[in-house]
Design an enzyme around this catalytic site. Structure first.
Site, PDB file in Angstrom:
ATOM      1  N   ASN A 127       4.609   3.642  25.895  1.00 56.97           N
ATOM      2  CA  ASN A 127       4.624   2.304  25.281  1.00 56.97           C
ATOM      3  C   ASN A 127       5.303   2.281  23.920  1.00 56.97           C
ATOM      4  O   ASN A 127       5.799   1.242  23.492  1.00 56.97           O
ATOM      5  CB  ASN A 127       3.200   1.752  25.170  1.00 56.97           C
ATOM      6  N   ARG A 184       9.059 -14.426  20.237  1.00 54.14           N
ATOM      7  CA  ARG A 184       9.353 -14.181  21.656  1.00 54.14           C
ATOM      8  C   ARG A 184       9.481 -15.450  22.496  1.00 54.14           C
ATOM      9  O   ARG A 184      10.326 -15.535  23.372  1.00 54.14           O
ATOM     10  CB  ARG A 184       8.265 -13.285  22.265  1.00 54.14           C
ATOM     11  N   CYS A 228       5.029  -4.611  25.007  1.00 55.82           N
ATOM     12  CA  CYS A 228       5.201  -3.317  25.700  1.00 55.82           C
ATOM     13  C   CYS A 228       4.888  -3.371  27.205  1.00 55.82           C
ATOM     14  O   CYS A 228       5.618  -2.803  28.010  1.00 55.82           O
ATOM     15  CB  CYS A 228       4.363  -2.244  25.019  1.00 55.82           C
ATOM     16  N   HIS A 238       1.436   3.305  28.800  1.00 55.11           N
ATOM     17  CA  HIS A 238       0.717   2.246  29.498  1.00 55.11           C
ATOM     18  C   HIS A 238       0.942   2.447  31.006  1.00 55.11           C
ATOM     19  O   HIS A 238       2.052   2.789  31.424  1.00 55.11           O
ATOM     20  CB  HIS A 238       1.292   0.865  29.149  1.00 55.11           C
ATOM     21  N   ARG A 288       0.821  -1.223   0.000  1.00 53.46           N
ATOM     22  CA  ARG A 288       0.000   0.000   0.000  1.00 53.46           C
ATOM     23  C   ARG A 288       0.844   1.259   0.000  1.00 53.46           C
ATOM     24  O   ARG A 288       0.424   2.309  -0.467  1.00 53.46           O
ATOM     25  CB  ARG A 288      -0.879   0.045   1.269  1.00 53.46           C
ATOM     26  N   SER A 289       2.046   1.166   0.564  1.00 53.38           N
ATOM     27  CA  SER A 289       2.869   2.373   0.729  1.00 53.38           C
ATOM     28  C   SER A 289       3.955   2.526  -0.332  1.00 53.38           C
ATOM     29  O   SER A 289       4.703   3.511  -0.299  1.00 53.38           O
ATOM     30  CB  SER A 289       3.539   2.361   2.104  1.00 53.38           C
ATOM     31  N   GLY A 317      -0.872   1.382  21.386  1.00 52.88           N
ATOM     32  CA  GLY A 317      -0.213   0.080  21.324  1.00 52.88           C
ATOM     33  C   GLY A 317      -0.797  -0.833  20.259  1.00 52.88           C
ATOM     34  O   GLY A 317      -0.162  -1.801  19.832  1.00 52.88           O
ATOM     35  N   GLN A 348      -3.806   0.097  29.225  1.00 51.84           N
ATOM     36  CA  GLN A 348      -2.939   0.235  28.061  1.00 51.84           C
ATOM     37  C   GLN A 348      -3.472   1.231  27.033  1.00 51.84           C
ATOM     38  O   GLN A 348      -4.621   1.167  26.615  1.00 51.84           O
ATOM     39  CB  GLN A 348      -2.762  -1.133  27.388  1.00 51.84           C
ATOM     40  N   LYS A 399       0.853 -13.099  27.430  1.00 54.27           N
ATOM     41  CA  LYS A 399       2.216 -12.638  27.133  1.00 54.27           C
ATOM     42  C   LYS A 399       2.902 -12.148  28.407  1.00 54.27           C
ATOM     43  O   LYS A 399       4.075 -12.419  28.634  1.00 54.27           O
ATOM     44  CB  LYS A 399       2.167 -11.467  26.139  1.00 54.27           C
TER      45      LYS A 399
END
Ligand code: A2P
Length: 334
Positions: A310, A97, A126, A237, A37-38, A157, A153, A208
């Protein structure tokens, strides 16, 4: 140094570019990457215009460093291709992660988890990130047994779509499912639903917090439970944290430890109405800690309130700090 920023047009990507500039990171060639798109658009970095390019073009250019902030599926699809070319990837998504072969790193907390064979380094979520900064030294001193975390939050984010939703609702006072990032209005509301629901009733953001905290602190024995809430707040946050330590502590010791922890700023003066707030954390790097008080309902219990921007320490700042440490250790060219 050739640096690719994948997700350069996104909320975190923009802050990454700003920090690379602010912190004088030695970028000699920038490869800004976004979605199809960019393509055709450009971004400005150090007063130079750069055309947005595709991920494939960036891989072919063999950068030294690739910073990913374009969502989990983009990372899963492309990060390995960079790594195979000896490009170090620092990834802001949740893709790697919990992969046992990849380090999950909060700079100044567990940089030692990175070794020379690691080419993909994961940046934590975050909410986990900001919490680890004050918790790691307290864990070392008093051994955390259990954590009860409630998050407040910022909608930033979630990314651009959530910001567009908030702005639309602020202007029109109505919910429009066509453009919404959330299943409910976020303006003038709190949504106790961050990420997706799992079978156990917890959301991905809550899970998470549990899993990433244990991995970063290298301690699977810590008991953790969390409630994550999305709030119509810019700037950061906030987290209410209840800690139960194994060892007895003295409040003065806790304050001394936090005072001497790099990146922590204590705002703990009830008499002056001084406590951390996202409005004040906005566009700054530290983690602010306050409302520190003993939990009288359990032995060795402590309550505190933790706030950070955050998009900075919760994402972009930590990414750049990891890159700076790799530069120091000679893994990235000066
Ligand atoms: P684009 O602006 O072209 O959509 P945010 O988290 O603020 O929503 O931003 C997500 C970032 O990730 C944006 O820069 C977005 O680009 C980028 N992005 C999304 N999908 C892809 C993809 N498949 N390949 C590269 N970049 C992507």
């Amino acid at each position: 140094m050739k640096v690719a920023v994948v997700g350069a047009t996104g909320l975190v990507g923009k802050v990454i570019l700003q920090l690379l500039e602010e912190r004088n990171f030695p970028v000699t060639e920038l490869l800004p990457v976004a979605s199809a798109r960019s393509l055709g658009k450009s971004i400005t970095f150090r007063n130079i215009e750069y055309k947005i390019q595709s991920v494939d073009d960036a891989i072919a250019a063999s950068p030294d460093l690739a910073i990913f902030s374009a969502g989990g599926s983009t990372s899963l699809r492309y990060a390995q291709a960079f790594a195979e070319r000896q490009c170090i990837v620092i990834d802001n998504s949740s893709a790697w992660r919990m992969d046992k072969t990849k380090p999950l790193v909060v700079a100044s907390v567990n940089d030692h988890h990175i070794s020379n064979e690691h080419y993909i380094i994961a940046n934590p979520n975050c909410s986990t990130m900001q919490l680890m900064v004050p918790l790691a030294p307290l864990h070392k001193a008093f051994q955390i047994k259990r954590l009860v975390i409630s998050t407040y939050q910022s909608f930033t984010g979630t990314g651009k779509q959530a910001v567009d939703q908030y702005e639309y609702e602020k202007a029109n006072q109505t919910y429009n499912s066509e453009i919404a990032a959330y299943p409910h209005k976020i303006f003038a509301n709190c949504i106790p639903h961050c990420g997706d629901f799992g079978d156990d009733g917890y959301t991905t953001e809550e899970t998470k917090l549990v899993n990433e905290t244990r991995k970063i602190l290298d301690d699977p024995s810590i008991q953790i439970t969390a409630t994550a809430v999305r709030v119509p707040v810019f700037g950061g946050h906030s987290e209410a944290v209840n800690i139960e330590f194994e060892k007895a502590y003295d409040l003065e010791q806790v304050l001394d430890i936090l005072k001497s922890t790099p990146e922590v700023i204590l705002q703990n003066e009830a008499e002056n109405n001084l406590y951390p707030m996202p409005l004040n954390a906005y566009e700054t790097d530290p983690v602010y800690v306050g409302r520190i008080r003993r939990d009288h309902s359990i032995q060795n219990g402590l309550n505190m309130w933790v706030v950070a921007d955050n998009l900075r320490k919760g994402a972009a700042t930590n990414t750049i700090q990891i890159a700076e440490n790799l530069l120091q250790s000679g893994r990235l060219p000066k």
